[in-house]
Motif scaffolding. Structure first.
Motif, mmCIF file in Angstrom:
data_model
loop_
_atom_site.group_PDB
_atom_site.id
_atom_site.type_symbol
_atom_site.label_atom_id
_atom_site.label_comp_id
_atom_site.label_asym_id
_atom_site.label_seq_id
_atom_site.Cartn_x
_atom_site.Cartn_y
_atom_site.Cartn_z
ATOM 1 N N GLY A 151 0.835 -1.195 0.000
ATOM 2 C CA GLY A 151 0.000 0.000 0.000
ATOM 3 C C GLY A 151 0.867 1.241 0.000
ATOM 4 N N GLY A 152 0.456 2.249 -0.705
ATOM 5 C CA GLY A 152 1.220 3.488 -0.763
ATOM 6 C C GLY A 152 2.228 3.518 -1.899
ATOM 7 N N ALA A 153 2.351 2.418 -2.638
ATOM 8 C CA ALA A 153 3.295 2.408 -3.762
ATOM 9 C C ALA A 153 2.750 3.314 -4.860
ATOM 10 C CB ALA A 153 3.486 0.997 -4.289
ATOM 11 N N LYS A 154 3.521 4.339 -5.199
ATOM 12 C CA LYS A 154 3.081 5.316 -6.202
ATOM 13 C C LYS A 154 3.356 4.834 -7.622
ATOM 14 C CE LYS A 154 1.548 8.195 -3.279
ATOM 15 N NZ LYS A 154 0.142 8.266 -3.067
ATOM 16 N N SER A 155 4.476 4.186 -7.823
ATOM 17 C CA SER A 155 4.788 3.654 -9.145
ATOM 18 C C SER A 155 5.571 2.363 -8.965
ATOM 19 C CB SER A 155 5.600 4.663 -9.955
ATOM 20 O OG SER A 155 6.841 4.892 -9.337
ATOM 21 N N TYR A 156 5.401 1.453 -9.902
ATOM 22 C CA TYR A 156 6.110 0.191 -9.803
ATOM 23 C C TYR A 156 6.316 -0.403 -11.193
ATOM 24 C CZ TYR A 156 1.351 -1.558 -10.113
ATOM 25 O OH TYR A 156 0.062 -1.795 -10.498
ATOM 26 N N ARG A 157 7.276 -1.310 -11.276
ATOM 27 C CA ARG A 157 7.574 -2.033 -12.507
ATOM 28 C C ARG A 157 7.653 -3.513 -12.182
ATOM 29 N NH1 ARG A 157 12.199 0.789 -16.040
ATOM 30 N NH2 ARG A 157 10.723 0.712 -17.706
ATOM 31 N N ARG A 158 7.170 -4.332 -13.104
ATOM 32 C CA ARG A 158 7.252 -5.776 -12.947
ATOM 33 C C ARG A 158 7.954 -6.342 -14.176
ATOM 34 N NH1 ARG A 158 2.465 -7.639 -9.482
ATOM 35 N NH2 ARG A 158 1.602 -5.683 -8.816
ATOM 36 N N SER A 159 8.870 -7.267 -13.950
ATOM 37 C CA SER A 159 9.582 -7.924 -15.041
ATOM 38 C C SER A 159 9.650 -9.416 -14.780
ATOM 39 C CB SER A 159 11.010 -7.394 -15.173
ATOM 40 O OG SER A 159 11.012 -6.035 -15.448
ATOM 41 N N LYS A 174 8.175 2.424 -5.683
ATOM 42 C CA LYS A 174 8.550 3.604 -4.924
ATOM 43 C C LYS A 174 7.411 3.936 -3.968
ATOM 44 C CE LYS A 174 9.979 7.345 -7.167
ATOM 45 N NZ LYS A 174 9.946 8.652 -7.857
ATOM 46 N N ILE A 175 7.777 4.096 -2.704
ATOM 47 C CA ILE A 175 6.780 4.504 -1.704
ATOM 48 C C ILE A 175 7.179 5.890 -1.200
ATOM 49 C CG2 ILE A 175 5.811 4.049 0.577
ATOM 50 C CD1 ILE A 175 6.201 1.100 0.066
ATOM 51 N N ILE A 176 6.225 6.793 -1.222
ATOM 52 C CA ILE A 176 6.459 8.156 -0.738
ATOM 53 C C ILE A 176 5.752 8.303 0.604
ATOM 54 C CG2 ILE A 176 6.102 10.592 -1.183
ATOM 55 C CD1 ILE A 176 6.153 9.882 -4.181
#
Length: 180
Positions: A151-159, A174-176
């Motif tokens: 929770g709170g993750a603003k942007s993410y990438r999955r590979s 990224k969590i802000i």
């Protein structure tokens, strides 16, 4: 008398990958996967499939997911169509024909699907929530739910990556945190 091999006599790998391999017939591409691990890895990428398709029959190659060789060493191309026309097709080099297969996993693929061949499965990201697994032996699809991001993750990438013969889902986010 042996001729000494000179460095200039060798073709650069980038030239082989970008100009020679994509122009080979499908049957030869399947055989080239046995040359070395580096070629097998490169020949299994969606980027190579798109490069190869520019030189063969398909004009709309944006939906191509991946290709593989089956137990009979038949080079096969897995082609997915997204959106309202959702469907899946397999091209067989041995039969030189396309056939439609069931793609009833209940989800459309992401705009630019990333495929990864691992063992007898082709995996690809369908969305931020799902991974689609295609069994090359049974030619059936199944849907795997991705683990949630914190929770709170603003942007993410999955590979999807293959390490030591196993498929892995790598997630970076990224969590802000706002100070009060």
């Amino acid at each position: 008398m042996k001729k000494k091999k000179m460095k200039n006599d060798e073709l650069p790998l980038s030239l082989i990958e970008s100009n020679i391999l994509p122009r080979l017939p499908a049957k030869s591409v399947g055989r080239c996967m046995c040359v070395c691990k580096q070629w097998k890895s490169f020949l299994s990428t969606p980027m190579f499939a798109r490069m190869h398709l520019r030189h063969v029959t398909i004009n709309d190659y944006n939906d191509v997911v991946g290709f593989y060789t089956d137990s009979s060493n038949d080079y096969k191309l897995l082609y997915l169509i997204n959106g309202a026309r959702n469907g899946a097709y397999i091209y067989s080099n041995r039969l030189d024909s396309w056939r439609k297969i069931d793609f009833s996993v209940g989800t459309a693929c992401s705009e630019r699907p990333q495929s990864t061949l691992c063992g007898k499965f082709v995996y690809f990201k369908a969305s931020h929530r799902w991974i689609i697994c295609f069994d090359v032996k049974t030619e059936k699809f199944r849907k795997i739910q991705c683990p949630p991001v914190p929770g709170g993750a603003k942007s993410y990438r999955r590979s999807l990556v293959v390490l030591h013969g196993c498929i892995h889902l790598c997630v970076s986010y990224k969590i802000i945190i706002n100070d009060i």
